[in-house]
Design a protein around this motif. Structure first.
Motif, PDB file in Angstrom:
ATOM      1  N   GLU A  59       0.820  -1.211   0.000  1.00  0.00           N
ATOM      2  CA  GLU A  59       0.000   0.000   0.000  1.00  0.00           C
ATOM      3  C   GLU A  59       0.855   1.263   0.000  1.00  0.00           C
ATOM      4  OE1 GLU A  59      -2.647  -0.342   3.323  1.00  0.00           O
ATOM      5  OE2 GLU A  59      -3.801  -1.943   2.383  1.00  0.00           O
TER       6      GLU A  59
ATOM      7  N   SER B 197       1.071   2.285  -3.457  1.00  0.00           N
ATOM      8  CA  SER B 197      -0.173   2.534  -4.173  1.00  0.00           C
ATOM      9  C   SER B 197      -0.750   3.921  -3.925  1.00  0.00           C
ATOM     10  CB  SER B 197      -1.205   1.464  -3.791  1.00  0.00           C
ATOM     11  OG  SER B 197      -1.581   1.653  -2.436  1.00  0.00           O
TER      12      SER B 197
ATOM     13  N   SER C 167      -1.150   5.461  -0.764  1.00  0.00           N
ATOM     14  CA  SER C 167      -1.519   5.800   0.604  1.00  0.00           C
ATOM     15  C   SER C 167      -0.354   6.456   1.322  1.00  0.00           C
ATOM     16  CB  SER C 167      -2.007   4.562   1.364  1.00  0.00           C
ATOM     17  OG  SER C 167      -0.957   3.630   1.497  1.00  0.00           O
TER      18      SER C 167
END
Length: 141
Positions: free
Chosen positions: A12, A15, A17
């Motif tokens: 994450e 991605s 975040s």
């Protein structure tokens, strides 16, 4: 946190975040610090009780040394007997033990005195909490 959960959190980071933008000062450092925090949260304690083995775990360990396909457990008095078989044995409901027709070794392992750890047969308990030895058989490949 499990290893898989940690991997997901780290994925994450890429991605969006948490940006790992190398164009600004501290971007990589921030991401590195967060990865280290996530890794610190992974539960590294051993899973299960190392003083006990399930019948399946014992079968896998014995299979490294012996050529057998089935491993059974039965009780005679206070002794727990473990037997390796080449072919699937039948459980004798009269004397409550496994058929000794085709064992790999000429005699069973008397687990209560010969093994260095306990055998956990709790997965074979019946509704009353007693071990159902007719179910204490494991097939290994």
């Amino acid at each position: 946190m499990t290893f898989e959960e940690a991997k997901k959190l780290i994925e994450e980071l890429d991605s969006g975040s948490m940006s790992c933008n190398m164009d600004y000062e501290g971007g990589f450092s921030d991401a590195k610090d967060r990865v280290l925090e996530i890794l610190d949260e992974i539960d590294t304690e051993p899973v299960g009780n190392l003083d006990k083995l399930t019948l399946t775990e014992l079968a896998k360990k014995l299979r490294e040394v012996f050529g057998f396909k089935y491993l059974t457990a039965s009780r005679s008095g206070i002794e727990l007997f473990i037997v390796m078989y080449r072919t699937k044995p039948e459980f004798n409901t009269i004397w409550k033990g496994w058929d000794m027709g085709n064992p790999v070794a000429p005699c069973p392992i008397a687990a209560s005195k010969d093994l260095r750890c306990d055998i956990d047969l709790s997965e074979y308990k019946d509704a009353d909490g007693n071990i159902d030895y007719s179910k204490c058989i494991v097939e290994v490949e």
